[in-house]
Design a protein around this motif. Sequence first.
Motif, short mmCIF file in Angstrom:
data_model
loop_
_atom_site.label_atom_id
_atom_site.label_comp_id
_atom_site.label_asym_id
_atom_site.label_seq_id
_atom_site.Cartn_x
_atom_site.Cartn_y
_atom_site.Cartn_z
N CYS A 215 0.86 -1.19 0.00
CA CYS A 215 0.00 0.00 0.00
C CYS A 215 0.90 1.24 0.00
CB CYS A 215 -0.89 -0.03 1.24
SG CYS A 215 -2.22 1.19 1.21
N CYS A 222 -4.47 -3.77 -3.88
CA CYS A 222 -5.54 -4.28 -3.02
C CYS A 222 -5.79 -5.78 -3.26
CB CYS A 222 -6.82 -3.48 -3.24
SG CYS A 222 -6.58 -1.71 -2.96
N CYS A 225 -3.61 -7.66 -0.97
CA CYS A 225 -3.52 -7.08 0.38
C CYS A 225 -4.28 -7.94 1.40
CB CYS A 225 -4.08 -5.67 0.36
SG CYS A 225 -4.02 -4.89 1.98
N ALA A 228 -7.65 -6.34 2.77
CA ALA A 228 -8.57 -5.74 1.80
C ALA A 228 -10.02 -5.79 2.26
CB ALA A 228 -8.41 -6.41 0.44
N CYS A 231 -10.78 -2.89 4.73
CA CYS A 231 -10.21 -1.58 4.40
C CYS A 231 -11.23 -0.70 3.70
CB CYS A 231 -8.99 -1.78 3.49
SG CYS A 231 -8.33 -0.21 2.88
FE1 SF4 Z 1 -4.06 -0.26 0.85
FE2 SF4 Z 1 -6.50 -0.85 1.67
FE3 SF4 Z 1 -5.76 -1.50 -0.81
FE4 SF4 Z 1 -4.73 -2.80 1.31
S1 SF4 Z 1 -6.84 -2.80 0.62
S2 SF4 Z 1 -3.58 -2.01 -0.47
S3 SF4 Z 1 -4.63 -1.16 2.84
S4 SF4 Z 1 -5.96 0.58 0.02
#
Ligand code: SF4
Length: 312
Positions: A215, A222, A225, A228, A231
Amino acid sequence: MSDPAPTMEGMRAATETAEPALPSPDLLAERLLPWFDAHNRTELPWRRPGTTAWGVLVSEIMSQQTQVARVAPVWEAWMERWPTPADLAAAPTADVLREWGRMGYPRRALRLQECAAIIAEEHGGTVPSDPAELERLPGIGTYTAAAVAVFHYGGRHAVVDTNVRRVVARLGGRSDAGAATTRADLAAAESLLPEDPATAARVSLALMELGALVCTARKTECGACPVADACGFSGQELPAGPSRKRQRYKGTNRHVRGEIMALLRDADGPVERARIDAVWTDRRMVDEAVAQLIEDGLIGTDEAGRFELPSR
Ligand code: SF4
Protein backbone atom coordinates in the motif's frame (compact mmCIF):
# COMPACT_ATOMS: atom_id res chain seq x y z
CA MET A 1 -13.88 -11.20 21.51
CA SER A 2 -13.20 -10.38 17.84
CA ASP A 3 -15.51 -8.00 16.01
CA PRO A 4 -17.26 -9.63 13.04
CA ALA A 5 -15.40 -9.02 9.74
CA PRO A 6 -17.02 -6.18 7.76
CA THR A 7 -18.52 -7.27 4.45
CA MET A 8 -17.64 -5.52 1.18
CA GLU A 9 -21.29 -4.45 0.80
CA GLY A 10 -21.16 -2.89 4.24
CA MET A 11 -17.89 -1.12 3.47
CA ARG A 12 -19.26 0.28 0.16
CA ALA A 13 -22.39 1.59 1.86
CA ALA A 14 -20.23 3.20 4.53
CA THR A 15 -17.96 5.00 2.01
CA GLU A 16 -20.99 6.51 0.34
CA THR A 17 -22.23 8.04 3.61
CA ALA A 18 -19.33 8.67 6.00
CA GLU A 19 -15.71 7.65 6.54
CA PRO A 20 -15.59 3.92 7.26
CA ALA A 21 -14.67 2.82 10.76
CA LEU A 22 -11.20 1.39 11.28
CA PRO A 23 -11.05 -2.38 11.76
CA SER A 24 -10.85 -3.68 15.31
CA PRO A 25 -7.36 -4.54 16.65
CA ASP A 26 -8.24 -8.24 16.74
CA LEU A 27 -9.47 -8.32 13.17
CA LEU A 28 -6.46 -6.37 11.92
CA ALA A 29 -3.99 -8.63 13.76
CA GLU A 30 -5.77 -11.72 12.45
CA ARG A 31 -5.49 -10.53 8.84
CA LEU A 32 -2.10 -8.85 9.03
CA LEU A 33 0.18 -11.05 11.13
CA PRO A 34 0.15 -14.24 8.99
CA TRP A 35 0.95 -12.07 5.97
CA PHE A 36 3.75 -10.36 7.93
CA ASP A 37 5.24 -13.72 8.93
CA ALA A 38 5.45 -14.62 5.24
CA HIS A 39 6.73 -11.25 3.94
CA ASN A 40 8.78 -9.73 6.77
CA ARG A 41 12.12 -8.52 5.42
CA THR A 42 14.13 -10.38 8.03
CA GLU A 43 17.27 -9.86 5.95
CA LEU A 44 17.46 -6.28 7.24
CA PRO A 45 20.50 -6.55 9.54
CA TRP A 46 18.99 -4.60 12.43
CA ARG A 47 16.13 -7.09 12.63
CA ARG A 48 18.53 -9.90 13.54
CA PRO A 49 18.11 -11.28 17.06
CA GLY A 50 20.60 -9.73 19.44
CA THR A 51 20.61 -6.25 17.89
CA THR A 52 21.16 -3.77 20.72
CA ALA A 53 18.94 -0.78 21.52
CA TRP A 54 21.76 1.39 20.18
CA GLY A 55 21.76 -0.61 16.92
CA VAL A 56 18.00 -0.12 16.57
CA LEU A 57 18.32 3.61 17.28
CA VAL A 58 21.11 4.00 14.69
CA SER A 59 19.08 2.08 12.09
CA GLU A 60 16.04 4.29 12.67
CA ILE A 61 18.00 7.54 12.34
CA MET A 62 19.69 6.30 9.17
CA SER A 63 16.39 5.10 7.66
CA GLN A 64 14.57 8.40 8.30
CA GLN A 65 15.44 9.83 4.89
CA THR A 66 17.39 7.06 3.17
CA GLN A 67 16.16 3.83 1.56
CA VAL A 68 16.84 0.77 3.72
CA ALA A 69 18.79 -0.97 0.94
CA ARG A 70 21.31 1.90 1.03
CA VAL A 71 21.29 2.04 4.80
CA ALA A 72 22.03 -1.66 5.42
CA PRO A 73 25.74 -1.76 4.41
CA VAL A 74 26.48 1.56 6.14
CA TRP A 75 24.72 0.35 9.31
CA GLU A 76 26.80 -2.87 9.31
CA ALA A 77 30.10 -0.97 9.00
CA TRP A 78 28.97 1.64 11.53
CA MET A 79 28.03 -0.91 14.20
CA GLU A 80 31.27 -2.79 13.63
CA ARG A 81 33.25 0.40 14.14
CA TRP A 82 31.17 2.06 16.88
CA PRO A 83 29.19 -0.68 18.65
CA THR A 84 28.25 1.51 21.64
CA PRO A 85 27.22 5.15 22.13
CA ALA A 86 30.52 5.81 23.93
CA ASP A 87 32.46 4.60 20.88
CA LEU A 88 30.64 6.99 18.57
CA ALA A 89 30.87 9.86 21.04
CA ALA A 90 34.67 9.49 21.14
CA ALA A 91 35.12 9.30 17.35
CA PRO A 92 36.49 12.22 15.29
CA THR A 93 33.49 13.92 13.64
CA ALA A 94 35.26 13.84 10.26
CA ASP A 95 35.36 10.01 10.48
CA VAL A 96 31.67 9.94 11.40
CA LEU A 97 30.80 12.00 8.31
CA ARG A 98 33.03 9.85 6.10
CA GLU A 99 31.30 6.69 7.32
CA TRP A 100 27.91 8.32 6.72
CA GLY A 101 29.02 8.55 3.08
CA ARG A 102 26.40 9.28 0.47
CA MET A 103 23.31 8.53 2.55
CA GLY A 104 22.32 12.20 2.36
CA TYR A 105 21.11 14.68 4.96
CA PRO A 106 24.44 14.40 6.87
CA ARG A 107 23.28 16.64 9.70
CA ARG A 108 21.70 13.42 10.99
CA ALA A 109 25.23 12.08 11.56
CA LEU A 110 26.10 15.12 13.69
CA ARG A 111 22.87 14.78 15.72
CA LEU A 112 23.54 11.05 16.16
CA GLN A 113 26.98 11.76 17.56
CA GLU A 114 25.54 14.37 19.95
CA CYS A 115 22.90 11.85 20.95
CA ALA A 116 25.60 9.23 21.57
CA ALA A 117 27.50 11.64 23.84
CA ILE A 118 24.40 12.34 25.96
CA ILE A 119 23.55 8.64 26.24
CA ALA A 120 27.15 7.87 27.25
CA GLU A 121 27.43 10.71 29.76
CA GLU A 122 23.93 11.05 31.20
CA HIS A 123 22.43 7.57 30.81
CA GLY A 124 25.45 5.42 31.66
CA GLY A 125 25.70 4.26 28.04
CA THR A 126 22.21 2.73 28.03
CA VAL A 127 19.69 3.91 25.45
CA PRO A 128 16.56 5.03 27.39
CA SER A 129 13.43 2.88 27.04
CA ASP A 130 10.89 5.63 27.79
CA PRO A 131 9.68 7.43 24.61
CA ALA A 132 9.47 10.78 26.43
CA GLU A 133 13.09 10.48 27.56
CA LEU A 134 14.17 9.36 24.08
CA GLU A 135 12.46 12.39 22.52
CA ARG A 136 14.63 14.68 24.60
CA LEU A 137 17.73 13.42 22.74
CA PRO A 138 19.01 15.35 19.68
CA GLY A 139 17.56 14.22 16.37
CA ILE A 140 14.95 11.93 17.93
CA GLY A 141 11.30 12.69 17.13
CA THR A 142 8.09 10.99 18.15
CA TYR A 143 8.38 8.22 15.57
CA THR A 144 12.00 7.29 16.31
CA ALA A 145 11.41 7.35 20.08
CA ALA A 146 8.41 5.04 19.73
CA ALA A 147 10.29 2.74 17.33
CA VAL A 148 13.15 2.18 19.80
CA ALA A 149 10.76 1.80 22.76
CA VAL A 150 8.66 -0.75 20.88
CA PHE A 151 11.02 -2.64 18.59
CA HIS A 152 13.80 -3.07 21.12
CA TYR A 153 12.19 -2.71 24.54
CA GLY A 154 8.79 -4.20 23.71
CA GLY A 155 6.68 -1.32 25.04
CA ARG A 156 3.12 -0.81 23.79
CA HIS A 157 3.11 2.48 21.87
CA ALA A 158 1.87 3.54 18.45
CA VAL A 159 4.79 3.65 15.99
CA VAL A 160 3.67 6.05 13.28
CA ASP A 161 5.89 6.68 10.28
CA THR A 162 4.81 7.82 6.81
CA ASN A 163 3.94 4.27 5.75
CA VAL A 164 1.80 3.63 8.82
CA ARG A 165 -0.02 6.98 8.50
CA ARG A 166 -0.81 6.23 4.87
CA VAL A 167 -2.10 2.70 5.56
CA VAL A 168 -4.19 3.87 8.54
CA ALA A 169 -5.66 6.69 6.42
CA ARG A 170 -6.62 4.20 3.71
CA LEU A 171 -8.06 1.71 6.19
CA GLY A 172 -10.26 4.62 7.26
CA GLY A 173 -11.35 5.35 3.68
CA ARG A 174 -9.01 8.24 2.76
CA SER A 175 -6.59 8.15 -0.16
CA ASP A 176 -3.69 9.48 1.92
CA ALA A 177 -2.72 11.03 5.25
CA GLY A 178 -2.03 14.75 5.70
CA ALA A 179 1.39 16.35 5.36
CA ALA A 180 2.41 16.02 9.02
CA THR A 181 1.69 13.59 11.83
CA THR A 182 -1.20 14.83 13.97
CA ARG A 183 -2.58 13.73 17.34
CA ALA A 184 -5.46 12.19 15.40
CA ASP A 185 -2.98 10.06 13.40
CA LEU A 186 -1.37 8.84 16.62
CA ALA A 187 -4.77 8.13 18.21
CA ALA A 188 -5.97 6.25 15.12
CA ALA A 189 -2.80 4.10 15.03
CA GLU A 190 -3.05 3.52 18.79
CA SER A 191 -6.66 2.33 18.41
CA LEU A 192 -5.46 -0.45 16.08
CA LEU A 193 -3.04 -1.97 18.59
CA PRO A 194 -3.91 -5.16 20.45
CA GLU A 195 -3.48 -5.07 24.25
CA ASP A 196 -0.56 -7.51 24.35
CA PRO A 197 2.62 -5.39 23.84
CA ALA A 198 4.48 -8.08 21.87
CA THR A 199 1.56 -8.52 19.46
CA ALA A 200 1.11 -4.74 19.26
CA ALA A 201 4.79 -4.40 18.28
CA ARG A 202 4.35 -6.97 15.49
CA VAL A 203 1.21 -5.19 14.24
CA SER A 204 3.16 -1.90 14.09
CA LEU A 205 5.97 -3.54 12.11
CA ALA A 206 3.44 -5.28 9.87
CA LEU A 207 1.66 -1.98 9.11
CA MET A 208 5.00 -0.41 8.19
CA GLU A 209 5.82 -3.37 5.98
CA LEU A 210 2.40 -3.24 4.32
CA GLY A 211 2.93 0.45 3.57
CA ALA A 212 6.39 -0.25 2.15
CA LEU A 213 5.46 -3.23 -0.02
CA VAL A 214 1.73 -3.27 -0.87
CA CYS A 215 0.00 0.00 0.00
CA THR A 216 2.60 2.51 -1.17
CA ALA A 217 2.36 6.21 -1.95
CA ARG A 218 2.20 5.49 -5.67
CA LYS A 219 0.07 2.35 -5.85
CA THR A 220 -2.35 0.17 -3.95
CA GLU A 221 -2.18 -3.57 -4.59
CA CYS A 222 -5.54 -4.28 -3.02
CA GLY A 223 -5.78 -7.65 -4.79
CA ALA A 224 -2.71 -8.86 -2.87
CA CYS A 225 -3.52 -7.08 0.38
CA PRO A 226 -4.28 -9.14 3.49
CA VAL A 227 -6.55 -6.47 4.97
CA ALA A 228 -8.57 -5.74 1.80
CA ASP A 229 -11.84 -6.99 3.29
CA ALA A 230 -11.45 -4.66 6.28
CA CYS A 231 -10.21 -1.58 4.40
CA GLY A 232 -12.31 1.46 3.63
CA PHE A 233 -10.24 2.38 0.55
CA SER A 234 -9.98 -1.10 -0.96
CA GLY A 235 -10.34 -1.17 -4.73
CA GLN A 236 -10.47 2.60 -5.13
CA GLU A 237 -8.27 4.60 -7.51
CA LEU A 238 -5.59 6.90 -6.12
CA PRO A 239 -6.10 10.49 -7.23
CA ALA A 240 -3.28 12.00 -9.30
CA GLY A 241 -1.61 14.64 -7.15
CA PRO A 242 1.62 16.43 -6.30
CA SER A 243 1.94 14.53 -3.00
CA ARG A 244 3.17 11.46 -4.85
CA LYS A 245 5.80 13.26 -6.96
CA ARG A 246 9.39 12.21 -6.38
CA GLN A 247 11.52 14.97 -4.82
CA ARG A 248 13.99 16.37 -7.32
CA TYR A 249 17.66 16.09 -6.33
CA LYS A 250 19.62 16.70 -9.53
CA GLY A 251 20.62 20.32 -9.92
CA THR A 252 19.32 21.39 -6.52
CA ASN A 253 21.24 23.14 -3.79
CA ARG A 254 21.21 19.82 -1.90
CA HIS A 255 22.96 18.23 -4.88
CA VAL A 256 25.69 20.90 -4.79
CA ARG A 257 26.15 20.41 -1.03
CA GLY A 258 26.40 16.67 -1.61
CA GLU A 259 29.16 17.15 -4.19
CA ILE A 260 31.14 19.43 -1.86
CA MET A 261 30.77 16.96 1.02
CA ALA A 262 31.92 14.13 -1.27
CA LEU A 263 34.99 16.14 -2.30
CA LEU A 264 35.94 16.80 1.33
CA ARG A 265 35.21 13.24 2.46
CA ASP A 266 37.54 11.84 -0.21
CA ALA A 267 40.28 14.46 0.15
CA ASP A 268 43.59 13.57 1.84
CA GLY A 269 43.70 16.92 3.62
CA PRO A 270 42.30 20.48 3.59
CA VAL A 271 41.01 21.65 0.19
CA GLU A 272 41.56 25.00 -1.54
CA ARG A 273 38.48 27.05 -2.43
CA ALA A 274 39.27 26.73 -6.15
CA ARG A 275 38.68 22.97 -5.98
CA ILE A 276 35.33 23.54 -4.30
CA ASP A 277 34.33 26.07 -6.96
CA ALA A 278 35.12 23.45 -9.62
CA VAL A 279 32.43 21.02 -8.40
CA TRP A 280 29.61 23.10 -9.95
CA THR A 281 29.31 25.59 -12.79
CA ASP A 282 26.94 28.00 -11.03
CA ARG A 283 29.13 30.02 -8.66
CA ARG A 284 26.17 31.50 -6.77
CA MET A 285 24.92 28.00 -5.91
CA VAL A 286 28.38 27.02 -4.69
CA ASP A 287 28.55 30.11 -2.48
CA GLU A 288 25.15 29.29 -0.99
CA ALA A 289 26.03 25.64 -0.45
CA VAL A 290 29.34 26.48 1.27
CA ALA A 291 27.62 29.00 3.55
CA GLN A 292 24.95 26.46 4.52
CA LEU A 293 27.47 23.68 5.17
CA ILE A 294 29.48 25.99 7.43
CA GLU A 295 26.35 27.10 9.26
CA ASP A 296 25.29 23.48 9.76
CA GLY A 297 28.71 22.60 11.21
CA LEU A 298 29.38 20.08 8.44
CA ILE A 299 32.52 21.79 7.14
CA GLY A 300 35.03 24.29 8.49
CA THR A 301 38.23 26.05 7.51
CA ASP A 302 41.80 25.70 8.73
CA GLU A 303 44.10 28.61 9.61
CA ALA A 304 45.00 29.00 5.91
CA GLY A 305 41.33 29.33 4.91
CA ARG A 306 41.22 25.90 3.26
CA PHE A 307 38.11 23.76 3.66
CA GLU A 308 37.83 20.49 5.58
CA LEU A 309 35.42 18.30 7.50
CA PRO A 310 35.02 19.27 11.17
CA SER A 311 38.34 18.80 12.97
CA ARG A 312 36.93 17.70 16.35
FE1 SF4 B 1 -4.06 -0.26 0.85
FE2 SF4 B 1 -6.50 -0.85 1.67
FE3 SF4 B 1 -5.76 -1.50 -0.81
FE4 SF4 B 1 -4.73 -2.80 1.31
S1 SF4 B 1 -6.84 -2.80 0.62
S2 SF4 B 1 -3.58 -2.01 -0.47
S3 SF4 B 1 -4.63 -1.16 2.84
S4 SF4 B 1 -5.96 0.58 0.02
